[in-house]
Design an enzyme around this catalytic site. Structure first.
Site, PDB file in Angstrom:
ATOM      1  N   LYS A 177      16.771  37.438  73.722  1.00  0.00           N
ATOM      2  CA  LYS A 177      17.741  39.155  73.526  1.00  0.00           C
ATOM      3  C   LYS A 177      17.695  40.010  72.313  1.00  0.00           C
ATOM      4  O   LYS A 177      18.741  39.699  72.569  1.00  0.00           O
ATOM      5  CB  LYS A 177      18.502  39.230  75.059  1.00  0.00           C
ATOM      6  CG  LYS A 177      18.249  40.745  75.193  1.00  0.00           C
ATOM      7  CD  LYS A 177      19.790  41.075  75.618  1.00  0.00           C
ATOM      8  CE  LYS A 177      20.704  41.799  75.231  1.00  0.00           C
ATOM      9  NZ  LYS A 177      21.277  42.967  74.676  1.00  0.00           N
ATOM     10  N   GLU A 252      28.492  35.020  64.839  1.00  0.00           N
ATOM     11  CA  GLU A 252      28.585  35.420  63.837  1.00  0.00           C
ATOM     12  C   GLU A 252      28.963  36.777  64.661  1.00  0.00           C
ATOM     13  O   GLU A 252      28.454  37.143  65.432  1.00  0.00           O
ATOM     14  CB  GLU A 252      27.195  35.725  63.465  1.00  0.00           C
ATOM     15  CG  GLU A 252      26.294  34.206  63.064  1.00  0.00           C
ATOM     16  CD  GLU A 252      26.998  33.637  61.632  1.00  0.00           C
ATOM     17  OE1 GLU A 252      28.298  34.633  61.067  1.00  0.00           O
ATOM     18  OE2 GLU A 252      27.319  32.249  61.175  1.00  0.00           O
ATOM     19  N   CYS A 286      27.590  44.209  58.437  1.00  0.00           N
ATOM     20  CA  CYS A 286      28.797  42.783  58.767  1.00  0.00           C
ATOM     21  C   CYS A 286      29.426  42.648  57.641  1.00  0.00           C
ATOM     22  O   CYS A 286      30.444  42.265  57.824  1.00  0.00           O
ATOM     23  CB  CYS A 286      27.987  41.702  59.889  1.00  0.00           C
ATOM     24  SG  CYS A 286      26.956  40.548  59.155  1.00  0.00           S
ATOM     25  N   GLU A 387      37.314  46.905  62.189  1.00  0.00           N
ATOM     26  CA  GLU A 387      36.299  47.001  61.557  1.00  0.00           C
ATOM     27  C   GLU A 387      35.541  47.788  62.588  1.00  0.00           C
ATOM     28  O   GLU A 387      35.491  49.017  63.341  1.00  0.00           O
ATOM     29  CB  GLU A 387      35.565  45.613  61.965  1.00  0.00           C
ATOM     30  CG  GLU A 387      33.776  46.209  61.797  1.00  0.00           C
ATOM     31  CD  GLU A 387      33.289  44.764  62.897  1.00  0.00           C
ATOM     32  OE1 GLU A 387      33.152  44.740  63.642  1.00  0.00           O
ATOM     33  OE2 GLU A 387      32.325  44.243  62.073  1.00  0.00           O
TER      34      GLU A 387
HETATM   35  P1  NAD Z   1      27.210  43.642  70.289  1.00  0.00           P
HETATM   36  O1  NAD Z   1      28.370  43.200  70.301  1.00  0.00           O
HETATM   37  O2  NAD Z   1      28.297  44.642  71.410  1.00  0.00           O
HETATM   38  O3  NAD Z   1      26.022  43.133  70.632  1.00  0.00           O
HETATM   39  C1  NAD Z   1      25.417  42.344  70.758  1.00  0.00           C
HETATM   40  C2  NAD Z   1      24.559  41.625  71.374  1.00  0.00           C
HETATM   41  O4  NAD Z   1      25.143  41.424  72.490  1.00  0.00           O
HETATM   42  C3  NAD Z   1      23.726  43.024  71.790  1.00  0.00           C
HETATM   43  O5  NAD Z   1      22.442  42.036  71.861  1.00  0.00           O
HETATM   44  C4  NAD Z   1      23.656  42.941  72.791  1.00  0.00           C
HETATM   45  O6  NAD Z   1      23.300  43.505  73.988  1.00  0.00           O
HETATM   46  C5  NAD Z   1      25.456  41.547  73.772  1.00  0.00           C
HETATM   47  N1  NAD Z   1      25.547  42.105  74.208  1.00  0.00           N
HETATM   48  C6  NAD Z   1      26.635  42.463  75.071  1.00  0.00           C
HETATM   49  N2  NAD Z   1      27.586  42.235  75.701  1.00  0.00           N
HETATM   50  C7  NAD Z   1      27.384  41.041  76.221  1.00  0.00           C
HETATM   51  C8  NAD Z   1      27.247  40.337  77.695  1.00  0.00           C
HETATM   52  N3  NAD Z   1      28.679  40.490  78.232  1.00  0.00           N
HETATM   53  N4  NAD Z   1      27.277  39.596  77.336  1.00  0.00           N
HETATM   54  C9  NAD Z   1      26.261  38.947  76.515  1.00  0.00           C
HETATM   55  N5  NAD Z   1      25.477  40.100  75.314  1.00  0.00           N
HETATM   56  C10 NAD Z   1      25.957  41.333  75.196  1.00  0.00           C
HETATM   57  O7  NAD Z   1      27.586  44.726  68.789  1.00  0.00           O
HETATM   58  P2  NAD Z   1      26.971  45.283  67.803  1.00  0.00           P
HETATM   59  O8  NAD Z   1      28.021  46.767  68.258  1.00  0.00           O
HETATM   60  O9  NAD Z   1      25.049  45.694  68.392  1.00  0.00           O
HETATM   61  O10 NAD Z   1      26.748  44.753  66.859  1.00  0.00           O
HETATM   62  C11 NAD Z   1      27.846  45.087  65.846  1.00  0.00           C
HETATM   63  C12 NAD Z   1      29.027  44.155  65.158  1.00  0.00           C
HETATM   64  O11 NAD Z   1      27.522  43.217  65.185  1.00  0.00           O
HETATM   65  C13 NAD Z   1      30.002  44.801  64.508  1.00  0.00           C
HETATM   66  O12 NAD Z   1      31.003  43.438  64.834  1.00  0.00           O
HETATM   67  C14 NAD Z   1      28.967  43.381  63.588  1.00  0.00           C
HETATM   68  O13 NAD Z   1      30.231  42.867  62.240  1.00  0.00           O
HETATM   69  C15 NAD Z   1      28.419  41.919  64.465  1.00  0.00           C
HETATM   70  N6  NAD Z   1      27.330  41.388  63.062  1.00  0.00           N
HETATM   71  C16 NAD Z   1      28.173  40.399  62.446  1.00  0.00           C
HETATM   72  C17 NAD Z   1      27.035  39.777  62.069  1.00  0.00           C
HETATM   73  C18 NAD Z   1      27.145  38.376  61.245  1.00  0.00           C
HETATM   74  O14 NAD Z   1      26.433  37.547  60.458  1.00  0.00           O
HETATM   75  N7  NAD Z   1      28.296  37.789  61.010  1.00  0.00           N
HETATM   76  C19 NAD Z   1      25.674  40.721  61.330  1.00  0.00           C
HETATM   77  C20 NAD Z   1      24.972  41.548  62.029  1.00  0.00           C
HETATM   78  C21 NAD Z   1      26.259  42.319  62.884  1.00  0.00           C
END
Ligand code: NAD
Length: 499
Positions: A177, A252, A286, A387
């Site tokens: 997804k 991650e 991130c 963050e």
């Molecule tokens: P998010 O957690 O809102 O969403 C990430 C993914 O999870 C999306 O595809 C979303 O649709 C899905 N998701 C949301 N709710 C869910 C649920 N209940 N069950 C399963 N899947 C679900 O994050 P975001 O706002 O899209 O991205 C930003 C975050 O990602 C920041 O915290 C950033 O630091 C982190 N990030 C971390 C890394 C790393 O490698 N550590 C890399 C990139 C981004």
């Protein structure tokens, strides 16, 4: 699909298909609000179909020789190279990443494809001497099954590639997804794999929202492995649900990455690094630099130049090569970022630059936010600890190296960190003491290379690493094999020292 507005369908088995109930959602450009396309909005029933497709493909794919699996990745890398500009333009359009950085995002996937493809000829096991005569022991790696991949929007191609490509070469099949904010560039990445000869059902995509499609992937009894990148709160909920189902889970998550600048540092170099780390990708990495911890008089010697340079950073269309800071991904994200800034100002923090939502007509109503520096940020305050995920830098003063390390370590996250100093002893002490999965010396907190492990400690991760040689342990099951060629019953652990 590359010319907006398009209709993006799921990919299940060998076909692009709509949702079972035909639902779609709109994808709009954060640069000007224009319609980029409509995207299928999946539900649990679509995830069921995709998981069934991945299960059906598993036997043939997992028994395909790993070097042959790797060759498909090499071909995909070549296709991605040829399509890099096209995919980068789609990425810039759908989530606002500057074109140059979008190309870099895809280059990371190309590098990963070459690395992972060559891993098909390694996937090493181990051998060790047996404690018995005429007996041998060794390990080999077995594919696990169906991997559920859930990814964030900020690296729509690179981050998925870190999971998908190693999982594939290890012989697993996948249901992915992509993030709802950036599904189209991800789909073009997958298209390169299908065009390179990946058999039907090996990589399936279900688009949609996290609570609908993501949650269904997590809860599905047939996704044995979950690989997630996103926020710590969502990661934690995935760990809870997936943990109860005894799944193997890699998470991650967020970061609050510090740069320490010591008084002996090359301050010009530090300013270059902080600007790039804090405001590159509009701070939506991130690994973005979100805290500048300045020791002693380095503060008074660098803050003026830093602020002047930040003030001059040009906001604009990510497709324009002169743009330095593109838009934030959404209106909600900009409101969230601005909320952090407003609360910090209300708490008495000094706003040095930025901090206001731009009103210029030239920015066309996109979700822009200027490079923002807040000074004299208080330890333990919201801005020092949370963050932000936007172009906002919190400057915190420290009196000594020890205090700087203490400040750096007092957040819940631990992804990336950096120290600028000319003192090699101090640099190496910092490398050991900074609580993060990645530490840079005299370089910004961003800039991971595909062939090194990537990931974080504390609330950033749960102990796994992507990139380089690290993910192959995660995506395989170790099997230990004993071969007794003595022709007699030999009993290990007991009475084997008589002769
Ligand atoms: P998010 O957690 O809102 O969403 C990430 C993914 O999870 C999306 O595809 C979303 O649709 C899905 N998701 C949301 N709710 C869910 C649920 N209940 N069950 C399963 N899947 C679900 O994050 P975001 O706002 O899209 O991205 C930003 C975050 O990602 C920041 O915290 C950033 O630091 C982190 N990030 C971390 C890394 C790393 O490698 N550590 C890399 C990139 C981004």
């Amino acid at each position: 699909m590359t010319n907006p507005p398009f209709l993006l369908l799921h990919h299940i088995g060998s076909a692009d298909v709509p949702s079972d109930n035909s639902a779609v959602f709109e994808l709009r450009s954060p640069t000007d609000g224009s319609l980029v396309g409509h995207v299928s909005r999946g539900a649990a029933i679509d995830v069921d179909r995709a998981v069934a497709s991945a299960r059906a493909a598993f036997d043939a794919w997992s028994t395909t020789p790993a070097p042959v699996r790797g060759e498909i990745l090499f071909r995909a890398a070549t296709l991605l190279e040829a399509r890099k500009d096209t995919i980068a333009a789609v990425m810039a359009k759908e989530m606002g990443k500057r074109l140059e950085e979008a190309r870099g995002d895809i280059q990371e996937a190309i590098d990963t494809a070459f690395y992972a493809g060559s891993e098909g000829r390694r996937l090493f096991g181990r051998t060790a001497p047996s404690e018995l005569r005429d007996k041998m022991g060794f390990t080999l790696r077995r594919p696990i099954g169906v991997v559920g991949v859930i990814t964030a929007w900020n690296f729509p191609v690179a981050v998925p590639s870190w999971k998908i490509l190693p999982a594939l070469v290890c012989g697993n099949t996948i249901v992915w997804k992509p993030a709802e904010e950036a599904p189209a560039s991800g789909a073009l990445f997958a298209q390169a794999l299908w065009d390179a000869g990946l058999p039907p059902g090996v990589l399936n995509i279900v688009h949609g929202l996290g609570e609908e499609v993501g949650a269904a992937i997590v809860a599905h009894p047939d996704t044995q492995v979950l690989a997630f990148t996103g926020s710590t709160s969502v990661g934690r909920s995935i760990a809870e649900t997936g943990g109860r189902l005894l799944k193997r889970i890699s998470l991650e998550m967020g970061g609050k990455n510090p740069v320490i600048v010591m008084p002996d540092a090359d301050l010009g170099l530090a300013i270059d690094g902080v600007l790039w780390g804090a405001f590159g990708t509009a701070g939506q990495r991130c690994t973005a630099t979100s805290r500048l911890i300045v020791v002693g008089d380095a503060h008074s010697r660098m803050i003026g130049d830093l602020v002047e340079r930040a003030k001059s950073m040009r906001l604009g269309d990510p497709m324009d090569s002169t743009t330095e800071v593109g838009p934030l991904v959404s209106e909600a994200q900009r409101a969230r970022v601005h909320g952090f800034v407003e609360r910090a100002i209300a708490d008495g923090t000094t706003l040095r630059c930025g901090g206001r939502i731009p009103t210029d007509a030239s920015l066309g109503g996109g979700w822009f936010y200027p490079a923002t520096i807040l000074d004299e940020v208080v330890r333990g305050s919201e801005l020092a600890m949370s963050e932000v995920f936007g172009p906002v830098l919190a400057v915190i003063r420290a009196d000594s190296f020890d205090e700087a390390i203490e400040i750096a370590n007092e957040v819940p996250y631990g992804l990336s960190s950096s120290i600028y100093t000319r003192d090699i002893n101090q640099a190496i002490r910092a490398v050991h003491r900074l609580q993060s999965g990645i530490t840079y010396v005299n370089a910004p907190t961003i800039g991971a290379e595909a062939h090194f492990p990537f990931g974080g400690v504390k609330d950033t991760g749960n102990g796994h690493r992507e990139g380089g040689w690290a993910p192959y342990d995660f995506f395989t099951e170790l099997k230990t094999v004993y071969i007794d060629y003595s022709g007699a019953l030999q009993r290990a652990q007991i009475d084997n020292r008589d002769d």
